[in-house]
Design an enzyme around this catalytic site. Structure first.
Site, PDB file in Angstrom:
ATOM      1  N   THR A 194     -36.659  18.858 -50.753  1.00  0.00           N
ATOM      2  CA  THR A 194     -35.274  19.168 -50.390  1.00  0.00           C
ATOM      3  C   THR A 194     -34.976  18.519 -49.039  1.00  0.00           C
ATOM      4  O   THR A 194     -35.900  18.230 -48.277  1.00  0.00           O
ATOM      5  CB  THR A 194     -35.080  20.686 -50.234  1.00  0.00           C
ATOM      6  OG1 THR A 194     -35.995  21.127 -49.228  1.00  0.00           O
ATOM      7  CG2 THR A 194     -35.375  21.422 -51.517  1.00  0.00           C
ATOM      8  N   GLU A 341     -33.548  21.303 -56.617  1.00  0.00           N
ATOM      9  CA  GLU A 341     -34.257  22.405 -57.282  1.00  0.00           C
ATOM     10  C   GLU A 341     -33.927  22.515 -58.765  1.00  0.00           C
ATOM     11  O   GLU A 341     -34.546  23.288 -59.485  1.00  0.00           O
ATOM     12  CB  GLU A 341     -33.903  23.746 -56.603  1.00  0.00           C
ATOM     13  CG  GLU A 341     -34.515  23.921 -55.219  1.00  0.00           C
ATOM     14  CD  GLU A 341     -33.647  23.356 -54.094  1.00  0.00           C
ATOM     15  OE1 GLU A 341     -32.773  22.508 -54.389  1.00  0.00           O
ATOM     16  OE2 GLU A 341     -33.846  23.746 -52.928  1.00  0.00           O
ATOM     17  N   LYS A 450     -15.526  32.494 -41.815  1.00  0.00           N
ATOM     18  CA  LYS A 450     -15.062  33.870 -42.016  1.00  0.00           C
ATOM     19  C   LYS A 450     -14.096  34.207 -40.897  1.00  0.00           C
ATOM     20  O   LYS A 450     -14.490  34.364 -39.749  1.00  0.00           O
ATOM     21  CB  LYS A 450     -16.252  34.830 -42.033  1.00  0.00           C
ATOM     22  CG  LYS A 450     -16.009  35.974 -42.965  1.00  0.00           C
ATOM     23  CD  LYS A 450     -17.311  36.643 -43.354  1.00  0.00           C
ATOM     24  CE  LYS A 450     -17.071  37.600 -44.512  1.00  0.00           C
ATOM     25  NZ  LYS A 450     -18.238  38.368 -44.855  1.00  0.00           N
ATOM     26  N   TRP A 455     -12.813  35.038 -46.229  1.00  0.00           N
ATOM     27  CA  TRP A 455     -13.431  33.731 -46.391  1.00  0.00           C
ATOM     28  C   TRP A 455     -12.366  32.660 -46.582  1.00  0.00           C
ATOM     29  O   TRP A 455     -11.418  32.851 -47.360  1.00  0.00           O
ATOM     30  CB  TRP A 455     -14.339  33.718 -47.619  1.00  0.00           C
ATOM     31  CG  TRP A 455     -15.697  34.235 -47.322  1.00  0.00           C
ATOM     32  CD1 TRP A 455     -16.177  34.598 -46.104  1.00  0.00           C
ATOM     33  CD2 TRP A 455     -16.751  34.463 -48.256  1.00  0.00           C
ATOM     34  NE1 TRP A 455     -17.474  35.023 -46.221  1.00  0.00           N
ATOM     35  CE2 TRP A 455     -17.847  34.954 -47.521  1.00  0.00           C
ATOM     36  CE3 TRP A 455     -16.884  34.305 -49.632  1.00  0.00           C
ATOM     37  CZ2 TRP A 455     -19.060  35.286 -48.119  1.00  0.00           C
ATOM     38  CZ3 TRP A 455     -18.081  34.624 -50.230  1.00  0.00           C
ATOM     39  CH2 TRP A 455     -19.166  35.120 -49.479  1.00  0.00           C
TER      40      TRP A 455
HETATM   41  P1  AMP Z   1     -29.627  18.264 -52.865  1.00  0.00           P
HETATM   42  O1  AMP Z   1     -30.705  19.190 -53.218  1.00  0.00           O
HETATM   43  O2  AMP Z   1     -29.906  17.441 -51.652  1.00  0.00           O
HETATM   44  O3  AMP Z   1     -29.245  17.418 -54.025  1.00  0.00           O
HETATM   45  O4  AMP Z   1     -28.351  19.115 -52.472  1.00  0.00           O
HETATM   46  C1  AMP Z   1     -27.795  20.070 -53.352  1.00  0.00           C
HETATM   47  C2  AMP Z   1     -26.491  20.573 -52.804  1.00  0.00           C
HETATM   48  O5  AMP Z   1     -25.513  19.543 -52.796  1.00  0.00           O
HETATM   49  C3  AMP Z   1     -25.859  21.661 -53.631  1.00  0.00           C
HETATM   50  O6  AMP Z   1     -26.435  22.911 -53.381  1.00  0.00           O
HETATM   51  C4  AMP Z   1     -24.408  21.571 -53.184  1.00  0.00           C
HETATM   52  O7  AMP Z   1     -24.197  22.233 -51.960  1.00  0.00           O
HETATM   53  C5  AMP Z   1     -24.221  20.096 -52.976  1.00  0.00           C
HETATM   54  N1  AMP Z   1     -23.582  19.483 -54.171  1.00  0.00           N
HETATM   55  C6  AMP Z   1     -24.157  18.812 -55.166  1.00  0.00           C
HETATM   56  N2  AMP Z   1     -23.230  18.394 -56.063  1.00  0.00           N
HETATM   57  C7  AMP Z   1     -22.033  18.832 -55.620  1.00  0.00           C
HETATM   58  C8  AMP Z   1     -20.688  18.749 -56.098  1.00  0.00           C
HETATM   59  N3  AMP Z   1     -20.377  18.104 -57.208  1.00  0.00           N
HETATM   60  N4  AMP Z   1     -19.724  19.357 -55.378  1.00  0.00           N
HETATM   61  C9  AMP Z   1     -20.009  20.016 -54.238  1.00  0.00           C
HETATM   62  N5  AMP Z   1     -21.239  20.116 -53.724  1.00  0.00           N
HETATM   63  C10 AMP Z   1     -22.253  19.535 -54.412  1.00  0.00           C
END
Ligand code: AMP
Length: 552
Positions: A194, A341, A450, A455
């Site tokens: 991550t 994940e 907030k 929110w």
């Molecule tokens: P990663 O593990 O680096 O791919 O990051 C995942 C995170 O990216 C998710 O928990 C979201 O917060 C954000 N994310 C992924 N796809 C989208 C999307 N289509 N719209 C908004 N946020 C997204």
């Protein structure tokens, strides 16, 4: 109990290779190098090269279960690692080239990688952390720029070329050599870390089974819909979340794969889409924002008639971008959500019939949402006290997911607080879910604003600001406020040569949102700070501008 009579045939990446060789031997894998020249190899050649890679790694002492890191752009050799390493029972571990060297060292040591495959053009980055590596015994260098390779580095292509592939009979003859060992479908195939904005990065190990199920469901017609007549361009890096599984989805279906290498500017990508007749391309909103601006500036220059859809995900794709591509250029955007994940595809914004009949506005709203869950991914959202919320499209809560390609833990058991007692993964995304199951992200939990107990969705405000004709990008974040606790502040990047008064932006937002949602303050900046995976780094904006309202 009455058992089914079916074979326990493993869902394995080795089968993808076998199928590619037997059924789609002539399908192509095209890679563009640093010199912008393209070269092509067939699936049959990809099989032989992946097998020879596995043989060479075996000769170096790599055994099933060993981890092999890659530090590479998107290209054919990276695909050979994606296929050949898991097929021999070892585990491919993709390193994100945008991470700081100290984190790359941490991750490589944490995964206990025994070898690294690195692009020659990325050696300067690798050299910044090589001395800190504790477990790496072999460094294989891909001569992507054609330059020489000196010891102690091994020449990837020379190692592969020195091996002899098994002579193959027709069809699915049982494999010999490094792919002969049966791989258990629950074995790890790939490790991704991550991005670690809070604490150390954590590892997720995709299994063969999760990867194959993800590829099968992801390529369904109402998901990415990938077939053997497709030409797939993963712009999304192979060093981030398995390039959304696209290499595996394409390979499973015999599609042509086009890898862009290191040239990811709008013009280079558009040229590649035209020359390779790409049908499906995928990347993060920043890439597509740049492409949209280029197309708006020169609408007739590129013939994109082959393009069926562009998959956009990783961050929110604003409705204005989706609409802009469609209305001004006839290009269809498919918005998707996922996480490291979740292998990574979780939801995808296809329009179900029930929404389609409601007309244009409902359709755009569905397409700009994060979408409906993929088959076998289950979603729910919960409030601060863990209460499950109704699917009413209004109540905001943290999204939780479960399914066969959602991780049940992190490598070495870290991050246990991200898993619920009843078996769900807490995503950290704040969402609403509507009656049809469409998920809409309103914030990342660490970025929520907030104000006076209410929110405010920074994502909704950003999307609306980005629909203003003078705004290229906008990030909305929390500023500390003596009375309300927090109030929204908007950071704006103007389009080249354009600006607008603050009052105009406020009026633009006032048409769409209640008054208490409107930002108290605007800051104009040259660039929104981003993390290693291209997402807005709002913590940096908060650090820099978070106290301006207190001082005001
Ligand atoms: P990663 O593990 O680096 O791919 O990051 C995942 C995170 O990216 C998710 O928990 C979201 O917060 C954000 N994310 C992924 N796809 C989208 C999307 N289509 N719209 C908004 N946020 C997204």
């Amino acid at each position: 109990m009455f058992d089914g009579t079916m074979m326990g045939f493993p869902l394995s990446i080795g089968h993808l290779l076998e199928r590619g060789r037997a059924i789609f031997p002539d399908s192509e894998v095209v890679s563009r190098g640093p010199d912008k020249r393209t070269r092509s190899q067939t699936y049959e050649q990809t099989y032989a090269r992946s097998e020879k890679l596995a043989r060479a790694l075996g000769r170096l002492g790599v055994r099933p279960g060993d981890r092999i890191a890659t530090l590479s752009w998107n290209h054919a050799q990276h695909l050979e690692c994606y296929l050949g390493i898991p097929a021999m029972g070892a585990v491919v571990h993709t390193l994100n080239i945008r991470l700081p060297p100290s984190e790359l060292a941490y991750i490589t040591n944490h995964a206990e990688d025994v070898a690294v495959v690195v692009d020659r053009t990325l050696l300067p980055l690798f050299e910044k952390f090589r001395s800190e590596l504790k477990t790496v015994k072999h460094i294989l260098v891909v001569r992507d720029d054609g330059g020489p390779i000196e010891p102690p580095f091994l020449d990837y292509d020379a190692l592969v070329d020195a091996e002899t592939a098994c002579p193959r009979a027709v069809g699915f003859t049982p494999p010999e050599g490094p792919f002969a060992a049966t791989v258990d479908e629950n074995q790890a195939a790939m490790i991704c870390y991550t991005s670690g904005t809070t604490g150390n990065p954590k590892g997720v190990a995709y299994s063969h089974r999760s990867t194959i199920l993800h590829a099968m469901v992801g390529s369904m017609r109402d998901m990415m819909g990938i077939g053997c007549d497709d030409v797939v361009l993963p712009v999304v890096p192979m060093f981030h979340a398995a390039a959304w599984g696209l290499p595996y989805m394409a390979y499973l279906n015999g599609a042509k794969l086009v890898f862009p290498g290191c040239h990811l500017d709008p013009e280079s990508l558009l040229d590649l889409m035209v020359s390779q007749r790409v049908t499906l391309a995928a990347g993060v909103p920043t890439i597509w924002n740049g492409i949209l601006a280029k197309l708006d500036a020169e609408p007739k220059r590129w013939d994109l008639s082959s393009v069926r859809t562009m998959i956009i995900g990783g961050s929110a794709a604003p409705a204005s971008m989706i609409e802009g591509f469609e209305k001004r250029h006839g290009l269809v955007v498919t918005h998707a959500w996922g996480m490291t994940e979740t292998n990574p595809l979780g939801t995808l914004a296809r329009v179900v019939q029930k929404v389609r009949v409601r007309g244009e506005e409902a359709i755009l709203s569905a397409r700009a949402s994060q979408g409906i869950p993929a088959a076998f991914v289950e979603t729910r959202h919960v409030d601060d006290s863990g209460q499950i919320l109704p699917w009413d499209g209004a109540k905001m809560g943290e999204l939780e997911v479960r399914g066969p390609w959602v991780t049940r833990s992190y490598v070495s058991g870290e991050g246990t607080d991200r898993f619920t007692e009843d078996g769900w993964f807490k995503t950290g995304d704040i969402v609403t879910i509507d009656a049809e199951g469409y998920v809409r992200i309103t914030d990342r939990s660490k970025d929520v604003i907030k104000s006076g107990g209410e929110w405010i969705s920074s994502v909704a405000l950003e999307n609306a600001l980005m629909a203003h004709p003078a705004v290229l990008e906008a990030a909305v974040f929390a500023g500390q406020h003596p009375k309300w606790g927090e109030r929204p502040i908007a950071a704006i990047v103007w389009k080249p040569g354009q600006t607008a008064p603050e009052s105009e932006l406020a009026a633009h937002l006032a048409e769409r949102f209640p008054k208490y949602w409107l930002p108290d303050h605007y800051v104009v900046i040259d660039q929104i700070p981003r993390n290693s995976t291209g997402k807005f780094l709002k913590s940096k904006l908060r650090d820099q501008y978070g106290d301006v309202l207190v001082a005001k």
